[in-house]
Design a protein around this motif. Structure first.
Motif, PDB file in Angstrom:
ATOM      1  N   ARG A  24       0.810  -1.222   0.000  1.00 46.64           N
ATOM      2  CA  ARG A  24       0.000   0.000   0.000  1.00 46.64           C
ATOM      3  C   ARG A  24       0.847   1.278   0.000  1.00 46.64           C
ATOM      4  O   ARG A  24       0.521   2.258   0.632  1.00 46.64           O
ATOM      5  N   ASN A  25       1.980   1.276  -0.729  1.00 48.46           N
ATOM      6  CA  ASN A  25       2.761   2.492  -0.913  1.00 48.46           C
ATOM      7  C   ASN A  25       3.292   2.502  -2.334  1.00 48.46           C
ATOM      8  O   ASN A  25       4.051   1.619  -2.719  1.00 48.46           O
ATOM      9  N   SER A  26       2.898   3.502  -3.153  1.00 48.64           N
ATOM     10  CA  SER A  26       3.351   3.574  -4.530  1.00 48.64           C
ATOM     11  C   SER A  26       4.779   4.087  -4.579  1.00 48.64           C
ATOM     12  O   SER A  26       5.254   4.712  -3.652  1.00 48.64           O
ATOM     13  N   PHE A  27       5.482   3.830  -5.729  1.00 49.86           N
ATOM     14  CA  PHE A  27       6.841   4.300  -5.841  1.00 49.86           C
ATOM     15  C   PHE A  27       6.942   5.357  -6.923  1.00 49.86           C
ATOM     16  O   PHE A  27       6.106   5.485  -7.782  1.00 49.86           O
ATOM     17  N   ARG A  28       8.003   6.116  -6.858  1.00 53.88           N
ATOM     18  CA  ARG A  28       8.243   7.128  -7.860  1.00 53.88           C
ATOM     19  C   ARG A  28       9.648   6.974  -8.383  1.00 53.88           C
ATOM     20  O   ARG A  28      10.554   6.637  -7.639  1.00 53.88           O
ATOM     21  N   VAL A  29       9.834   7.282  -9.644  1.00 52.75           N
ATOM     22  CA  VAL A  29      11.146   7.134 -10.250  1.00 52.75           C
ATOM     23  C   VAL A  29      11.472   8.378 -11.051  1.00 52.75           C
ATOM     24  O   VAL A  29      10.645   8.836 -11.827  1.00 52.75           O
ATOM     25  N   ARG A  30      12.629   8.942 -10.841  1.00 52.07           N
ATOM     26  CA  ARG A  30      13.120  10.004 -11.706  1.00 52.07           C
ATOM     27  C   ARG A  30      13.989   9.364 -12.759  1.00 52.07           C
ATOM     28  O   ARG A  30      14.945   8.664 -12.458  1.00 52.07           O
ATOM     29  N   CYS A  31      13.626   9.544 -14.024  1.00 56.99           N
ATOM     30  CA  CYS A  31      14.352   8.892 -15.102  1.00 56.99           C
ATOM     31  C   CYS A  31      15.768   9.431 -15.199  1.00 56.99           C
ATOM     32  O   CYS A  31      16.014  10.616 -14.978  1.00 56.99           O
ATOM     33  N   ASN A  32      16.665   8.562 -15.551  1.00 58.72           N
ATOM     34  CA  ASN A  32      18.067   8.926 -15.665  1.00 58.72           C
ATOM     35  C   ASN A  32      18.528   8.559 -17.064  1.00 58.72           C
ATOM     36  O   ASN A  32      18.542   7.391 -17.428  1.00 58.72           O
ATOM     37  N   VAL A  33      18.858   9.535 -17.872  1.00 60.43           N
ATOM     38  CA  VAL A  33      19.234   9.270 -19.247  1.00 60.43           C
ATOM     39  C   VAL A  33      20.748   9.184 -19.419  1.00 60.43           C
ATOM     40  O   VAL A  33      21.229   8.931 -20.502  1.00 60.43           O
ATOM     41  N   ILE A  34      21.488   9.417 -18.343  1.00 64.27           N
ATOM     42  CA  ILE A  34      22.943   9.483 -18.482  1.00 64.27           C
ATOM     43  C   ILE A  34      23.596   8.199 -17.994  1.00 64.27           C
ATOM     44  O   ILE A  34      24.341   7.545 -18.703  1.00 64.27           O
ATOM     45  N   ILE A 339       4.164  10.742 -15.519  1.00 59.37           N
ATOM     46  CA  ILE A 339       3.376   9.668 -16.129  1.00 59.37           C
ATOM     47  C   ILE A 339       3.409   8.446 -15.215  1.00 59.37           C
ATOM     48  O   ILE A 339       4.089   8.443 -14.192  1.00 59.37           O
ATOM     49  N   THR A 340       2.679   7.414 -15.593  1.00 61.18           N
ATOM     50  CA  THR A 340       2.744   6.139 -14.876  1.00 61.18           C
ATOM     51  C   THR A 340       3.262   5.055 -15.815  1.00 61.18           C
ATOM     52  O   THR A 340       3.443   5.280 -17.013  1.00 61.18           O
ATOM     53  N   ASN A 341       3.472   3.880 -15.270  1.00 62.89           N
ATOM     54  CA  ASN A 341       4.064   2.793 -16.050  1.00 62.89           C
ATOM     55  C   ASN A 341       3.025   1.810 -16.592  1.00 62.89           C
ATOM     56  O   ASN A 341       3.312   0.623 -16.743  1.00 62.89           O
ATOM     57  N   THR A 342       1.812   2.296 -16.892  1.00 61.52           N
ATOM     58  CA  THR A 342       0.830   1.418 -17.537  1.00 61.52           C
ATOM     59  C   THR A 342       1.323   0.970 -18.908  1.00 61.52           C
ATOM     60  O   THR A 342       0.978  -0.114 -19.382  1.00 61.52           O
ATOM     61  N   ILE A 343       2.111   1.819 -19.546  1.00 63.33           N
ATOM     62  CA  ILE A 343       2.765   1.503 -20.818  1.00 63.33           C
ATOM     63  C   ILE A 343       4.269   1.586 -20.584  1.00 63.33           C
ATOM     64  O   ILE A 343       4.754   2.565 -20.009  1.00 63.33           O
ATOM     65  N   PRO A 344       5.031   0.584 -20.997  1.00 60.99           N
ATOM     66  CA  PRO A 344       6.484   0.654 -20.776  1.00 60.99           C
ATOM     67  C   PRO A 344       7.104   1.747 -21.629  1.00 60.99           C
ATOM     68  O   PRO A 344       6.744   1.930 -22.803  1.00 60.99           O
ATOM     69  N   VAL A 345       8.033   2.493 -21.039  1.00 60.76           N
ATOM     70  CA  VAL A 345       8.755   3.546 -21.747  1.00 60.76           C
ATOM     71  C   VAL A 345      10.187   3.068 -21.962  1.00 60.76           C
ATOM     72  O   VAL A 345      10.888   2.768 -20.997  1.00 60.76           O
ATOM     73  N   SER A 346      10.592   2.983 -23.207  1.00 69.01           N
ATOM     74  CA  SER A 346      11.943   2.503 -23.493  1.00 69.01           C
ATOM     75  C   SER A 346      12.972   3.523 -23.026  1.00 69.01           C
ATOM     76  O   SER A 346      12.712   4.735 -22.979  1.00 69.01           O
ATOM     77  N   GLU A 347      14.135   3.045 -22.694  1.00 66.82           N
ATOM     78  CA  GLU A 347      15.177   3.902 -22.124  1.00 66.82           C
ATOM     79  C   GLU A 347      15.601   4.996 -23.087  1.00 66.82           C
ATOM     80  O   GLU A 347      15.989   6.090 -22.667  1.00 66.82           O
ATOM     81  N   ARG A 348      15.514   4.740 -24.373  1.00 64.68           N
ATOM     82  CA  ARG A 348      15.912   5.765 -25.341  1.00 64.68           C
ATOM     83  C   ARG A 348      14.942   6.953 -25.365  1.00 64.68           C
ATOM     84  O   ARG A 348      15.260   8.010 -25.919  1.00 64.68           O
ATOM     85  N   ASN A 349      13.759   6.770 -24.767  1.00 64.47           N
ATOM     86  CA  ASN A 349      12.772   7.845 -24.712  1.00 64.47           C
ATOM     87  C   ASN A 349      12.802   8.613 -23.390  1.00 64.47           C
ATOM     88  O   ASN A 349      11.936   9.453 -23.154  1.00 64.47           O
ATOM     89  N   TYR A 350      13.764   8.318 -22.520  1.00 66.62           N
ATOM     90  CA  TYR A 350      13.899   9.069 -21.278  1.00 66.62           C
ATOM     91  C   TYR A 350      14.419  10.477 -21.585  1.00 66.62           C
ATOM     92  O   TYR A 350      15.213  10.681 -22.507  1.00 66.62           O
ATOM     93  N   PHE A 351      13.981  11.445 -20.811  1.00 64.81           N
ATOM     94  CA  PHE A 351      14.515  12.793 -20.891  1.00 64.81           C
ATOM     95  C   PHE A 351      14.484  13.389 -19.484  1.00 64.81           C
ATOM     96  O   PHE A 351      13.751  12.895 -18.614  1.00 64.81           O
ATOM     97  N   PRO A 352      15.274  14.413 -19.220  1.00 62.76           N
ATOM     98  CA  PRO A 352      15.476  14.864 -17.826  1.00 62.76           C
ATOM     99  C   PRO A 352      14.205  15.246 -17.087  1.00 62.76           C
ATOM    100  O   PRO A 352      14.125  15.089 -15.873  1.00 62.76           O
TER     101      PRO A 352
END
Length: 387
Positions: A24-34, A339-352
């Motif tokens: 019962r605790n959601s997680f958050r992720v800051r994308c890292n493109v580097i 956004i959420t992860n209902t749809i996978p986001v490929s790593e090449r589409n990450y931005f700061p």
């Protein structure tokens, strides 16, 4: 730079981000493109909530779930990372399933374990490639039905063809109804969906539909940013999303509402016309159910800046991210794209500016309640629309 908020049970995935998978605790992720995240002291393996170790009831509950052989979760190939997070939240292992494609493109599915008399949940968003993923879901449902599963629930975090829910011109199809019929006829007994494009899509199914919303996950994250309620204004990027934005604003300390009036000249083409409401000097939070090409939301953000908005945040449950969405979203118009992860986001589409939140706990909790034939008895989830 990567950041993790409200972590509980943490593990590493192959996509170089960290998933917090706690009860019962959601997680958050800051994308890292580097570069990928690193552990100086090794990955954490003990969950701590409110400065206390998880109580024995949590571990006992997980043991009871693992021993409940009637509940099985299987993953399709569309979003296996989300499926694994759901299973982690519930204390289960994913069911063993073999999915492959023949040389001519046909799909083969074989369950690698018995599901006779079981309550089966198939996790498969029908995201791009939509036709491939829909057909895979149908074959998975058929395999479970022929294996004598007691109940089959199609867990569809993102429902493709949801936008084709009505006729806007003559001689058009209503593809959302067609896909609903296919899922029903394949043998599904129930559907669990997240943030359908329009509420009437639930009526296209002749079987029960559990419709949950990703709003609580995004709201919890925004609350952690401690933005003053006096500075907030919630913006609907079009007239059709006003009801969604109004509900969102009400839960953000009843923030004021603004509306972007636009006229669409063609599919995936939008033109901003006018702004209804005051955003001058405020932090504008744009809310939509999905971001496809990002034409609507980026033109809306440009208008908000012209009208004096201090910062603009984009919040959406489903990140379809068709070209040229990434270019538009990373152009500097947005302070943050959530956004959420209902749809996978490929790593090449990450931005700061991109932040990905997980709906795994939300879906896992709903699956547990559907399996256990209960509704909203637990307070934190009492307003999630789990009926």
């Amino acid at each position: 730079m990567a950041s993790i908020l409200h972590s509980a049970f943490t593990y590493s995935t192959s996509l170089s981000f960290i998933c917090n998978c706690s009860k019962r605790n959601s997680f958050r992720v800051r994308c890292n493109v580097i570069e990928p995240l690193k552990y100086d002291n090794g990955p954490p393996c003990i969950s701590i909530l409110n400065n206390n170790l998880l109580d024995s009831k949590f571990h006992l509950g997980n043991t009871m779930i693992k021993n409940d052989t009637r509940l099985r979760i299987f993953s399709g190939t569309a979003n296996p990372a989300l499926s694994q997070e759901i299973a982690c939240y519930m204390g289960l292992d994913l069911g063993k399933i073999k999915i492959k494609r023949f040389a001519d493109g046909e799909i083969y599915v074989q369950l690698q374990e018995s599901v006779r008399g079981c309550d089966v949940f198939l996790v498969q968003p029908t995201c791009p490639p939509a036709n491939e993923n829909i057909m895979e879901l149908l074959v998975m449902i058929d395999a479970c039905r022929r294996a004598s599963a007691k109940n089959i629930t199609a867990v569809i975090p993102y429902f493709g063809y949801a936008r084709a829910d009505r006729k806007t011109q003559g001689r058009e199809s209503i593809a959302a109804k067609l896909v609903a019929n296919l899922i029903t006829e394949a043998g599904a007994n129930r559907v669990l969906a997240c943030d359908l494009h329009s509420g009437q899509s639930m009526g296209y199914f002749d079987i029960p539909v559990d419709h949950v919303y990703g709003q609580p996950v995004i709201l919890d994250y925004l609350a952690s940013k401690a933005i003053s309620s006096d500075d907030l204004v919630v913006v609907s990027p079009d007239v059709g999303g006003v009801a969604r934005a109004r509900a969102f604003a009400k839960k953000l300390s009843d923030a004021p509402l603004a509306i972007v009036d636009k006229r669409r000249q063609g599919h995936n083409v939008a033109e901003v016309m006018n702004l209804i409401g005051d955003v001058k000097g405020k932090v504008a939070v744009m809310v939509d159910d999905m971001i496809d090409t990002a034409g609507t939301i980026s033109k809306g953000a440009a208008l908000l800046h012209q009208e004096g908005a201090r910062e603009v945040y984009a919040c959406s449950t489903h990140a379809v991210f068709s070209a040229p969405a990434i270019e538009r979203l990373s152009s500097g118009l947005f302070q943050e794209v959530i956004i959420t992860n209902t749809i996978p986001v490929s790593e090449r589409n990450y931005f700061p500016q991109l932040t990905i939140l997980s709906v795994a706990n939300l879906l896992g909790e709903t699956i547990w309640r559907v399996h256990d034939d209960c509704s909203d008895g637990y307070e934190p989830y009492s307003s999630l629309g789990i009926d």
